[in-house]
Write an enzyme that holds these catalytic residues in place. Sequence first.
Site, short mmCIF file in Angstrom:
data_model
loop_
_atom_site.label_atom_id
_atom_site.label_comp_id
_atom_site.label_asym_id
_atom_site.label_seq_id
_atom_site.Cartn_x
_atom_site.Cartn_y
_atom_site.Cartn_z
N VAL A 80 -7.17 53.14 45.17
CA VAL A 80 -8.38 52.89 45.95
C VAL A 80 -8.16 53.31 47.41
CG1 VAL A 80 -10.02 51.14 46.77
CG2 VAL A 80 -9.14 51.03 44.42
N CYS A 81 -6.97 53.10 47.92
CA CYS A 81 -6.67 53.38 49.33
C CYS A 81 -7.04 54.79 49.77
CB CYS A 81 -5.21 53.07 49.65
SG CYS A 81 -4.76 51.34 49.36
N PRO A 82 -6.65 55.83 49.06
CA PRO A 82 -7.01 57.17 49.54
C PRO A 82 -8.51 57.42 49.53
CG PRO A 82 -5.93 57.33 47.40
CD PRO A 82 -5.79 55.91 47.85
N LEU A 130 -9.70 55.73 52.80
CA LEU A 130 -9.26 56.46 53.98
C LEU A 130 -9.98 57.80 54.10
CD1 LEU A 130 -5.45 55.64 53.89
CD2 LEU A 130 -7.21 54.59 55.33
#
Length: 187
Positions: free
Chosen positions: A46-48, A51
């Site tokens: 989920v992080c990328p 970002l």
Amino acid sequence: MSLINTPIKPFTATAFRNGTFVDVTEADIQGKWAIFFFYPADFTFVCPTELGDLAEQYDELQRLGVEVFSVSTDTHFTHKAWHGSSETIGKIQYAMIGDPTLQISRNFEILREDEGLADRGTFLVDPDGIIQFTEVTAEGIGRNATELVRKVKAAQYVRNHPGEVCPAAWEEGEETLAPSLDLVGKI
């Protein structure tokens, strides 16, 4: 305890930004709006997406006078490696702060102590160094940078227009409210 309306705490860290390592402290945001965008870890799922979504809104945030700092407990070296290996992360122009000492994550009360990872948390800091809003979501729930920009605009409007507030779903240019005794019960 809520961090709303509290000053950010002092910190020192190294970030990866535009191909270089830079030192970052709380003094770097004095007199500026800033977003601290915490996420669990580099090279995840989920992080990328978050970002990358934030990177797409970075020009608009810069236009609004807002600096962005993404923060994870990874090192600045890991941020550099991720930036160089991921097409999505490679588009990021804002500072990616490494917090391996966990100081910043603890300062913002976003650290999962048992895991050494930050939760997904967003903090808007005003030019006086005061936290104006926070958003924290569970591990699998990604944030929306377009909504973040809307909230920034609302916070800036309220700061620049004392005595007015922005109602739910307020968009720039729409009507605001002026709280008063005459308004009670009429909304």
